[in-house]
Design a protein around this motif. Sequence first.
Motif, PDB file in Angstrom:
ATOM      1  N   UNK A   1       0.868  -1.176   0.000  1.00  0.00           N
ATOM      2  CA  UNK A   1       0.000   0.000   0.000  1.00  0.00           C
ATOM      3  C   UNK A   1       0.903   1.223   0.000  1.00  0.00           C
ATOM      4  N   UNK A   2       1.068   1.825  -1.173  1.00  0.00           N
ATOM      5  CA  UNK A   2       1.909   3.008  -1.303  1.00  0.00           C
ATOM      6  C   UNK A   2       1.040   4.218  -1.600  1.00  0.00           C
ATOM      7  N   UNK A   3       1.574   5.427  -1.386  1.00  0.00           N
ATOM      8  CA  UNK A   3       0.782   6.625  -1.723  1.00  0.00           C
ATOM      9  C   UNK A   3       0.336   6.570  -3.176  1.00  0.00           C
ATOM     10  N   UNK A   4      -0.852   7.099  -3.445  1.00  0.00           N
ATOM     11  CA  UNK A   4      -1.368   7.110  -4.813  1.00  0.00           C
ATOM     12  C   UNK A   4      -0.459   7.948  -5.707  1.00  0.00           C
ATOM     13  N   UNK A   5      -0.287   7.542  -6.963  1.00  0.00           N
ATOM     14  CA  UNK A   5       0.552   8.334  -7.878  1.00  0.00           C
ATOM     15  C   UNK A   5       0.009   9.756  -8.034  1.00  0.00           C
ATOM     16  N   UNK A   6       0.919  10.715  -8.169  1.00  0.00           N
ATOM     17  CA  UNK A   6       0.507  12.114  -8.311  1.00  0.00           C
ATOM     18  C   UNK A   6      -0.411  12.304  -9.514  1.00  0.00           C
ATOM     19  N   UNK A   7      -0.083  11.645 -10.617  1.00  0.00           N
ATOM     20  CA  UNK A   7      -0.912  11.785 -11.820  1.00  0.00           C
ATOM     21  C   UNK A   7      -2.337  11.322 -11.554  1.00  0.00           C
ATOM     22  N   UNK A   8      -2.491  10.172 -10.847  1.00  0.00           N
ATOM     23  CA  UNK A   8      -3.823   9.645 -10.565  1.00  0.00           C
ATOM     24  C   UNK A   8      -4.605  10.600  -9.668  1.00  0.00           C
ATOM     25  N   UNK A   9      -3.936  11.179  -8.660  1.00  0.00           N
ATOM     26  CA  UNK A   9      -4.630  12.117  -7.767  1.00  0.00           C
ATOM     27  C   UNK A   9      -5.082  13.346  -8.554  1.00  0.00           C
ATOM     28  N   UNK A  10      -4.248  13.806  -9.479  1.00  0.00           N
ATOM     29  CA  UNK A  10      -4.637  14.955 -10.298  1.00  0.00           C
ATOM     30  C   UNK A  10      -5.836  14.608 -11.174  1.00  0.00           C
ATOM     31  N   UNK A  11      -5.836  13.380 -11.730  1.00  0.00           N
ATOM     32  CA  UNK A  11      -6.979  12.949 -12.538  1.00  0.00           C
ATOM     33  C   UNK A  11      -8.253  12.901 -11.698  1.00  0.00           C
ATOM     34  N   UNK A  12      -8.158  12.334 -10.494  1.00  0.00           N
ATOM     35  CA  UNK A  12      -9.337  12.222  -9.630  1.00  0.00           C
ATOM     36  C   UNK A  12      -9.853  13.596  -9.222  1.00  0.00           C
ATOM     37  N   UNK A  13      -8.928  14.491  -8.883  1.00  0.00           N
ATOM     38  CA  UNK A  13      -9.373  15.816  -8.456  1.00  0.00           C
ATOM     39  C   UNK A  13      -9.865  16.652  -9.631  1.00  0.00           C
ATOM     40  N   UNK A  14      -9.499  16.277 -10.860  1.00  0.00           N
ATOM     41  CA  UNK A  14     -10.096  16.927 -12.033  1.00  0.00           C
ATOM     42  C   UNK A  14     -11.579  16.595 -12.096  1.00  0.00           C
ATOM     43  N   UNK A  15     -11.908  15.322 -11.841  1.00  0.00           N
ATOM     44  CA  UNK A  15     -13.321  14.929 -11.751  1.00  0.00           C
ATOM     45  C   UNK A  15     -14.027  15.725 -10.668  1.00  0.00           C
TER      46      UNK A  15
ATOM     47  N   UNK B   1      -8.921  10.824  -2.462  1.00  0.00           N
ATOM     48  CA  UNK B   1      -8.993  12.203  -3.002  1.00  0.00           C
ATOM     49  C   UNK B   1     -10.403  12.693  -3.292  1.00  0.00           C
ATOM     50  N   UNK B   2     -11.366  11.785  -3.384  1.00  0.00           N
ATOM     51  CA  UNK B   2     -12.736  12.205  -3.679  1.00  0.00           C
ATOM     52  C   UNK B   2     -13.606  12.246  -2.436  1.00  0.00           C
ATOM     53  N   UNK B   3     -13.044  11.877  -1.287  1.00  0.00           N
ATOM     54  CA  UNK B   3     -13.810  11.944  -0.045  1.00  0.00           C
ATOM     55  C   UNK B   3     -13.649  13.334   0.576  1.00  0.00           C
ATOM     56  N   UNK B   4     -14.614  13.710   1.398  1.00  0.00           N
ATOM     57  CA  UNK B   4     -14.497  14.964   2.135  1.00  0.00           C
ATOM     58  C   UNK B   4     -13.587  14.742   3.335  1.00  0.00           C
ATOM     59  N   UNK B   5     -12.419  15.390   3.316  1.00  0.00           N
ATOM     60  CA  UNK B   5     -11.473  15.238   4.418  1.00  0.00           C
ATOM     61  C   UNK B   5     -11.908  16.084   5.604  1.00  0.00           C
ATOM     62  N   UNK B   6     -11.709  15.549   6.792  1.00  0.00           N
ATOM     63  CA  UNK B   6     -12.061  16.285   8.019  1.00  0.00           C
ATOM     64  C   UNK B   6     -10.882  17.165   8.425  1.00  0.00           C
ATOM     65  N   UNK B   7     -10.661  18.201   7.625  1.00  0.00           N
ATOM     66  CA  UNK B   7      -9.543  19.108   7.871  1.00  0.00           C
ATOM     67  C   UNK B   7     -10.074  20.490   8.200  1.00  0.00           C
ATOM     68  N   UNK B   8      -9.652  21.069   9.300  1.00  0.00           N
ATOM     69  CA  UNK B   8     -10.054  22.418   9.694  1.00  0.00           C
ATOM     70  C   UNK B   8      -9.093  23.401   9.046  1.00  0.00           C
ATOM     71  N   UNK B   9      -9.607  24.280   8.212  1.00  0.00           N
ATOM     72  CA  UNK B   9      -8.746  25.197   7.463  1.00  0.00           C
ATOM     73  C   UNK B   9      -7.959  26.116   8.385  1.00  0.00           C
ATOM     74  N   UNK B  10      -8.549  26.490   9.518  1.00  0.00           N
ATOM     75  CA  UNK B  10      -7.825  27.373  10.437  1.00  0.00           C
ATOM     76  C   UNK B  10      -6.708  26.597  11.124  1.00  0.00           C
TER      77      UNK B  10
END
Length: 704
Positions: free
Chosen positions: A441-455, A661-670
């Motif tokens: 289980x390795x980090x997702x490839x950068x290209x794949x994450x960019x493709x997913x976030x394009x969607x 990359x397509x899930x809503x992350x529980x990240x507080x922007x502040x």
Amino acid sequence: MTTAVQKITLSSSRDIPFSKLVLGQSNVRRIKAGVSIQDLAASIARRGLIQSLHVRPVVDTDGQEMGMFEVPAGGRRYRALELLVKQKQLAKTAPVPCVVGSSSSAILAREVSLAENVERAPLHPLDQYRAFKDLLDQGMSEEEIAAAFFISVNVVKQRLKLTTVSPALLDVYAEDGMTIAQLEAFSVSRDHTRQEQVWEAIKNNWSKEPYQIRRMLTENTVRASDKRAVFVGLERYEAAGGEVLRDLFQSDDGGWLQDVPLLERLVKDKLQMMADEIANEGWKWIEVAVSFPYGAADGLRELEGAPVDLSSEEKATLHALRDELRSLQAEYEEADELPDEVDQRFGELESAIKTLEARPVRFDLAEIARAGVFVSIDTDGAILIERGYVRPQDEAPVTPEGDNDPGTDGSDVEATGLVQRAVITIGGPPAGPEEDDEDGIKPLPDRLITELTADRTLALRDKLANDPATAFLAVLHKFVRDAFSGYSAQGVAMEVFVRGTVFPVQSEGLRDTNYARSIKNRHEAWEKRLPTDVADLWDSLSALTGTEQTELFAHCASLGVNALYERADRYGNGAISTHGVQQRLADADHLARAVGLDMIAAGWRPTVGNYLGSVTKARILQAVREGAGERASQLIDHLKKGDMAKEAERLLADSGWLPEPLRLADVDIEAVGSNAGDEDETLPEFLAGGDAGDEDVKQLDAAE
């Protein structure tokens, strides 16, 4: 001392007139099953009574026989004979072969009836197949066989379809080495060698599901529902010598086209032929492909064409079609269900009206000489022709006032009547990802994450465009951050200056997604309403209602959404830093929550093309485990990566599973902003591994 074996005595057999028989009340069969009485009667009329009736003498209270016989076993045969008597096909006194039991026997009549039905063994499917094949070889048609045995023609076809299965596998089935469902699955292919290879590969596995057999036998084929197959047509493919694999035992969606190179050649030839026809119109270039990526026309100027007017005959035809349609609608307005012929007529009228209303567009010849056309296949298999796009390098040069040198603006083409020959470019399908057998289980490839976030960016744009209140708030949020010095204006998902984002990489099929089409249709609808001259734009916008203004505002604002992941420069030499990307994605999460974005509801599903084919086997199994359960992952953990990805697509189709990359992350922007110095620790897992860039470098926003 040897015990003597007691000998048994079989009941005698004799012919008894039908009029002397009565149906016994001890028959255990109460529920209708099997061949109907009418069909059984027809069978007796055709072949005679194959099996005798079991009868017992009817006795009075003193035990004396009354000359009548009851039928405790063989009630359906009795009723069939009774029907033949009623139909005058059999005489009442006709002799009926009977086995006569003793009226004083200790064996109850109900027991005899039960034994006759329980101990009856149905014919083995393989014996039925061989019998049908013999009848077929002797000259009977499939329809005649079906009629003779009162079964459907499809059942006969199914049994005869087993002729496509290897004799070695038929022997395995005959020895109970596989189920009938597994045997039926092998019938999708005629290649006996491949069938035997598949069986050798799976026979020792604990899971040998029929769907696995079908998938392995059709892994190098193309579905008949594929847009390429629909575009070419099965008739043309088969006429060219192509074979279609069909499954008679379950829905196969039209079957599978086995000769993929032949299909691709036919697709290329048909596209080339259509491109040649379009080239006669005088275009400078024509791009041809099965499909083009989303944004293929970005940066090109689209020509404004004038629809060709209807001729007087076409107007009359259209008027008549509309009148007939309105008449039918009024006549059947209250009907719960339309007759087949009326329903067919509705479809014909609607199709004819749509064809007449879809007017071809006429372009200026001088513009045609410098413009081009995209030719591809639409998702439904129809030809998709997109005319009138001018590349920046083909734009007419600016001519100083007073310079009337001919030919500088392309008008010479119109004046001479010459038609230039277009340069036709046929593109091939994009290369697929290389095989990756790594199991970790390795980090997702950068290209794949960019493709997913394009969607995700497109889906978020589409969602925001339908939520004017949130779009207004998002822009107001940016105004406040700009206007008040206490706020940072960096790392936001909206910019008032709308700047479209080009997706450097994208998954195949992004152009055909629901959200991409929705944006395109909305944009084109507004383009038709807005004036062509910028001098008229202010008055046109002022004339819109408040609701229309907010809808247009939301659409324009949505085009500024940029929720893309981009690889950061680890040395901070570029304009993108890990911290900036992190802030952009967190800001995009806030926006997604505000508009209620759900990527599953938006239409995204994990496929081989958009995710599963680009990750390791361990990632695929993890996805199936999360989306479909541990047992589902065990079903495919022994497969090769390509096969595993295909099966995972099927298992996850309706699971609602999404990659990180397509899930809503529980990240507080502040909170993220306050920990800017510890970027790697606060990054989501799929972003871990990048180094922070210089925070003073301009950050990319999640909307532009």
